[in-house]
Design a protein around this motif. Sequence first.
Motif, PDB file in Angstrom:
ATOM      1  N   THR A 260      39.017 -17.062  14.070  1.00  0.00           N
ATOM      2  CA  THR A 260      40.309 -16.632  14.623  1.00  0.00           C
ATOM      3  C   THR A 260      41.324 -16.442  13.505  1.00  0.00           C
ATOM      4  OG1 THR A 260      39.827 -17.914  16.622  1.00  0.00           O
ATOM      5  CG2 THR A 260      42.084 -17.150  16.330  1.00  0.00           C
ATOM      6  N   ASP A 261      41.335 -17.374  12.578  1.00  0.00           N
ATOM      7  CA  ASP A 261      42.224 -17.301  11.420  1.00  0.00           C
ATOM      8  C   ASP A 261      41.953 -16.030  10.620  1.00  0.00           C
ATOM      9  OD1 ASP A 261      43.969 -17.938   9.349  1.00  0.00           O
ATOM     10  OD2 ASP A 261      42.543 -19.266   8.352  1.00  0.00           O
ATOM     11  N   GLU A 262      40.682 -15.737  10.385  1.00  0.00           N
ATOM     12  CA  GLU A 262      40.319 -14.552   9.608  1.00  0.00           C
ATOM     13  C   GLU A 262      40.734 -13.271  10.317  1.00  0.00           C
ATOM     14  OE1 GLU A 262      38.571 -14.323   6.399  1.00  0.00           O
ATOM     15  OE2 GLU A 262      39.581 -16.267   6.466  1.00  0.00           O
ATOM     16  N   LEU A 263      40.541 -13.221  11.621  1.00  0.00           N
ATOM     17  CA  LEU A 263      40.901 -12.021  12.380  1.00  0.00           C
ATOM     18  C   LEU A 263      42.406 -11.777  12.314  1.00  0.00           C
ATOM     19  CD1 LEU A 263      39.585 -10.916  15.845  1.00  0.00           C
ATOM     20  CD2 LEU A 263      42.015 -10.904  15.380  1.00  0.00           C
ATOM     21  N   VAL A 264      43.188 -12.837  12.523  1.00  0.00           N
ATOM     22  CA  VAL A 264      44.643 -12.678  12.505  1.00  0.00           C
ATOM     23  C   VAL A 264      45.115 -12.246  11.127  1.00  0.00           C
ATOM     24  CG1 VAL A 264      46.853 -13.877  12.740  1.00  0.00           C
ATOM     25  CG2 VAL A 264      45.022 -14.297  14.397  1.00  0.00           C
ATOM     26  N   ARG A 265      44.610 -12.894  10.080  1.00  0.00           N
ATOM     27  CA  ARG A 265      45.031 -12.531   8.720  1.00  0.00           C
ATOM     28  C   ARG A 265      44.685 -11.076   8.397  1.00  0.00           C
ATOM     29  NH1 ARG A 265      46.376 -16.956   5.417  1.00  0.00           N
ATOM     30  NH2 ARG A 265      45.872 -18.988   6.336  1.00  0.00           N
ATOM     31  N   ALA A 266      43.563 -10.580   8.929  1.00  0.00           N
ATOM     32  CA  ALA A 266      43.162  -9.198   8.677  1.00  0.00           C
ATOM     33  C   ALA A 266      44.137  -8.203   9.288  1.00  0.00           C
ATOM     34  CB  ALA A 266      41.758  -8.952   9.231  1.00  0.00           C
ATOM     35  N   HIS A 267      44.902  -8.641  10.280  1.00  0.00           N
ATOM     36  CA  HIS A 267      45.847  -7.751  10.948  1.00  0.00           C
ATOM     37  C   HIS A 267      47.292  -8.002  10.524  1.00  0.00           C
ATOM     38  CE1 HIS A 267      42.298  -7.177  13.453  1.00  0.00           C
ATOM     39  NE2 HIS A 267      42.855  -6.062  13.875  1.00  0.00           N
ATOM     40  N   LEU A 268      47.469  -8.831   9.498  1.00  0.00           N
ATOM     41  CA  LEU A 268      48.792  -9.072   8.934  1.00  0.00           C
ATOM     42  C   LEU A 268      48.776  -8.613   7.490  1.00  0.00           C
ATOM     43  CD1 LEU A 268      49.497 -12.688  10.280  1.00  0.00           C
ATOM     44  CD2 LEU A 268      50.203 -10.505  11.300  1.00  0.00           C
ATOM     45  N   SER A 269      49.740  -7.800   7.113  1.00  0.00           N
ATOM     46  CA  SER A 269      49.798  -7.277   5.752  1.00  0.00           C
ATOM     47  C   SER A 269      49.839  -8.419   4.747  1.00  0.00           C
ATOM     48  CB  SER A 269      51.045  -6.400   5.595  1.00  0.00           C
ATOM     49  OG  SER A 269      51.153  -5.914   4.281  1.00  0.00           O
ATOM     50  N   ALA A 270      49.103  -8.255   3.655  1.00  0.00           N
ATOM     51  CA  ALA A 270      48.946  -9.336   2.675  1.00  0.00           C
ATOM     52  C   ALA A 270      50.273  -9.799   2.098  1.00  0.00           C
ATOM     53  CB  ALA A 270      48.019  -8.877   1.547  1.00  0.00           C
ATOM     54  N   ASP A 271      51.244  -8.892   1.961  1.00  0.00           N
ATOM     55  CA  ASP A 271      52.517  -9.266   1.350  1.00  0.00           C
ATOM     56  C   ASP A 271      53.630  -9.436   2.375  1.00  0.00           C
ATOM     57  OD1 ASP A 271      52.638  -6.646   2.089  1.00  0.00           O
ATOM     58  OD2 ASP A 271      53.542  -5.914   0.229  1.00  0.00           O
ATOM     59  N   SER A 272      53.271  -9.538   3.659  1.00  0.00           N
ATOM     60  CA  SER A 272      54.304  -9.645   4.685  1.00  0.00           C
ATOM     61  C   SER A 272      54.749 -11.084   4.880  1.00  0.00           C
ATOM     62  CB  SER A 272      53.793  -9.090   6.023  1.00  0.00           C
ATOM     63  OG  SER A 272      52.834  -9.958   6.589  1.00  0.00           O
ATOM     64  N   SER A 273      55.999 -11.248   5.293  1.00  0.00           N
ATOM     65  CA  SER A 273      56.514 -12.593   5.559  1.00  0.00           C
ATOM     66  C   SER A 273      55.834 -13.203   6.774  1.00  0.00           C
ATOM     67  CB  SER A 273      58.027 -12.519   5.802  1.00  0.00           C
ATOM     68  OG  SER A 273      58.321 -11.679   6.915  1.00  0.00           O
ATOM     69  N   ILE A 274      55.349 -12.342   7.690  1.00  0.00           N
ATOM     70  CA  ILE A 274      54.686 -12.841   8.893  1.00  0.00           C
ATOM     71  C   ILE A 274      53.381 -13.539   8.523  1.00  0.00           C
ATOM     72  CG2 ILE A 274      53.691 -12.193  11.117  1.00  0.00           C
ATOM     73  CD1 ILE A 274      55.551  -9.790  11.107  1.00  0.00           C
ATOM     74  N   ARG A 275      52.651 -12.951   7.567  1.00  0.00           N
ATOM     75  CA  ARG A 275      51.406 -13.590   7.135  1.00  0.00           C
ATOM     76  C   ARG A 275      51.692 -14.929   6.459  1.00  0.00           C
ATOM     77  NH1 ARG A 275      46.223 -10.647   4.392  1.00  0.00           N
ATOM     78  NH2 ARG A 275      44.939 -12.502   4.087  1.00  0.00           N
ATOM     79  N   GLY A 276      52.755 -14.953   5.684  1.00  0.00           N
ATOM     80  CA  GLY A 276      53.141 -16.218   5.063  1.00  0.00           C
ATOM     81  C   GLY A 276      53.503 -17.261   6.102  1.00  0.00           C
ATOM     82  N   SER A 277      54.179 -16.825   7.163  1.00  0.00           N
ATOM     83  CA  SER A 277      54.543 -17.737   8.242  1.00  0.00           C
ATOM     84  C   SER A 277      53.302 -18.270   8.954  1.00  0.00           C
ATOM     85  CB  SER A 277      55.452 -17.015   9.243  1.00  0.00           C
ATOM     86  OG  SER A 277      55.798 -17.854  10.314  1.00  0.00           O
ATOM     87  N   TRP A 278      52.298 -17.404   9.137  1.00  0.00           N
ATOM     88  CA  TRP A 278      51.047 -17.843   9.763  1.00  0.00           C
ATOM     89  C   TRP A 278      50.407 -18.962   8.925  1.00  0.00           C
ATOM     90  CZ3 TRP A 278      48.014 -17.345  14.031  1.00  0.00           C
ATOM     91  CH2 TRP A 278      46.668 -17.675  13.914  1.00  0.00           C
ATOM     92  N   GLY A 279      50.390 -18.781   7.614  1.00  0.00           N
ATOM     93  CA  GLY A 279      49.780 -19.789   6.757  1.00  0.00           C
ATOM     94  C   GLY A 279      50.552 -21.098   6.736  1.00  0.00           C
ATOM     95  N   ARG A 280      51.892 -21.008   6.676  1.00  0.00           N
ATOM     96  CA  ARG A 280      52.718 -22.212   6.561  1.00  0.00           C
ATOM     97  C   ARG A 280      52.888 -22.935   7.893  1.00  0.00           C
ATOM     98  NH1 ARG A 280      55.839 -18.508   3.979  1.00  0.00           N
ATOM     99  NH2 ARG A 280      57.308 -18.532   5.724  1.00  0.00           N
ATOM    100  N   ARG A 281      53.204 -22.169   8.937  1.00  0.00           N
ATOM    101  CA  ARG A 281      53.604 -22.799  10.190  1.00  0.00           C
ATOM    102  C   ARG A 281      52.451 -23.001  11.163  1.00  0.00           C
ATOM    103  NH1 ARG A 281      58.235 -19.108  12.368  1.00  0.00           N
ATOM    104  NH2 ARG A 281      58.001 -20.558  14.115  1.00  0.00           N
ATOM    105  N   VAL A 282      51.405 -22.188  11.049  1.00  0.00           N
ATOM    106  CA  VAL A 282      50.302 -22.281  12.014  1.00  0.00           C
ATOM    107  C   VAL A 282      49.126 -23.039  11.412  1.00  0.00           C
ATOM    108  CG1 VAL A 282      48.706 -20.996  13.475  1.00  0.00           C
ATOM    109  CG2 VAL A 282      51.041 -20.153  13.141  1.00  0.00           C
ATOM    110  N   MET A 283      48.536 -22.493  10.357  1.00  0.00           N
ATOM    111  CA  MET A 283      47.366 -23.147   9.771  1.00  0.00           C
ATOM    112  C   MET A 283      47.770 -24.426   9.034  1.00  0.00           C
ATOM    113  SD  MET A 283      45.138 -21.342  11.049  1.00  0.00           S
ATOM    114  CE  MET A 283      43.792 -22.319  10.390  1.00  0.00           C
TER     115      MET A 283
END
Length: 669
Positions: free
Chosen positions: A233-256
């Motif tokens: 699930t983590d891999e799928l979500v990250r694949a749909h979030l741009s590598a340099d986007s703040s949203i991807r950073g938020s996923w890593g910090r606040r979710v995972m």
Amino acid sequence: MVRFFQENGFSKKARALCEELGIEDWNLQDLEYLTEESLDDLTETKLRMHEKKKLWNVISEKVRELSVSTARLLSPADLSDASTLSDSSGSEASDSEDDISEDEVVAARNTGDREDFELHLTCFLRSFGSFSGDHRISPDRMMQVMQIERDGEEPREWTMCMLLWLKLVRDASMDEDWREIWQESLSSPSQDKLLRTLDKILRRGEVTCKYWDTAKLAARGCRKQLVSVIFVTDELVRAHLSADSSIRGSWGRRVMSGWYGNTEDAGQVLERMNKFLWAQVEATQVITDVIDTGSYVCYMSMHKIACLLLFEYLETCKKHKTETMSAESGSDRSMSGKLEGFSMFASSSGKVFCVQPTPHRLAEISRNLRVLARLPGRLLLLLGPARSAGGLLGEEGRTMLTEHQEEKAKACQEAMARRQGVHLRGPAGTGKTFMALHLMLRELAKDSSCSVLFLLRSEGFVYFIARWVSSMARWKLVDEGLFDRIFFSFRGERGWDGPFWMTEGDGELRRQERKVELLLEDASEYKYVVIDEAHHVFSDEEATEYIRSKHYDQATMLLMSDSSQADVRSVAYPEGLQAVDLTDVVRNSQRTMTASLVFQRGIAAAQVSCHHNIAGRPVRPFVFASSSGDEGSCGAGEYVAHVVAAVKEATAEFADLDRKMAILVDERL
């Protein structure tokens, strides 16, 4: 367009640049090469004012031309007449990252009435949220789950993560025996059931999936139960979030948040995943201007992960319809109810969901939407004003109360159940009126004989409350019949005006006079009497006597007050009321809340908190000197000119300011 940028390097004079660009001859597809940087370079540094205007007009015309031509490509289809739904169309490439744009644009076509379009859209968004994890709608806030009831069956539970797992399994290559096991688990799905089934498939089955990398998982050194599903699930979500986007950073910090190495279980991280994913859906920007081409088309801009969830939801609705029709050998209106007249959805990445397939147009539709998806945000707004999906759901109070307000509402309800009045206290922005309206609607819905009287300080508040209740009825969140049991009275220039009630017809609110009001000996005709700004009312002897003479004080009273705004230090409120204090400011940012304390008596910063975790924009002053040269002297015409200029700047930056702007004028003008 990009060739002109490269060849000229923005080194020539602005006039020559405009001529060489040949902007009148741009192709629609050239729009996709416009970036925020190139727009800034053109509009802020290279062009004179009249050249900026000319360039902007041409760009606006091209954007609108592209949006209209795309809308015309979407053929109308009547969902109610269709016995089956076509398969959604999309490629594997369309589900991965786009190297140019991290967002997608989705076009939605509705065959209903233009006046009902926004209603249909909001009902669709609510159905999506209640189906798959809007935590404000969900009865189970901890797991972000919504139970979907079907006649004669156990409730089905769906979450956002479950929608992602549907895609994972559908796109994966596996033995048919395992696929049958998965399909069986979908007969009465729950998050726990699908979680454990998918974990078994990943660990024991020979599964090939672009998001399932056993070597990468092993390198993480995590041996938690159900880690395989969390990982994929983590891999799928990250694949749909741009590598340099703040949203991807938020996923890593606040979710995972270091989950692979901490002691949390799968349930805890899934809770955060579901909440995060629904937030991405709520952030969807809906262009509220619709295009009439026989049916009605609107555009939505959303993150890629939100687009994936949207189309998985549509697929699940289609499957539900097919199952129901097969079981009952007849038509099913549940799908129609969820889509509310929507007949086609198409995305910039090639995903399509429609009632009747249109393969000869899909390539062109997707190509045009891809151009729109790559436009800078300010150009997309040329299509019309935009509102977030969360805003459409929450506008005019259609959302649920905050957790702080729910806690206080419970205390209010317990007191009212004892027929004890309530005194709701709090500074400006804590949502006293909003909360009182919710409480009264709940009481009206519970008791068909209940009636409510609102005593208000001005006629404007009457229309505000009536409009709010009308919108709740319009969005089918409350029964329209409640309107007939809500009465109003307000303090006019010649005394108290009322009671009366309000009706709505042809989109307009109308006042209906109450010819007879029963004055009982020791009781009130109304079960509840709600008094807004009670700190003003009960510091006024005439108003207090009016309440006594009408026996309104014999009803269960709900008072709302802000002592910091009272003109006197001591106010004689009725005795025996249950005091309930609101301290969480929801209407303002932290900056505005802190600044407002300067003007409020007796409230320290430590006594209140801000619901929003944002500082807010700084206040922008517009200071001007009077042309007369006299200090403190300014003519009305001069003042108006500067106010209009300030308003124009505000409306240029904020598209939707309807009923959100106030102008305070010095009484000397």
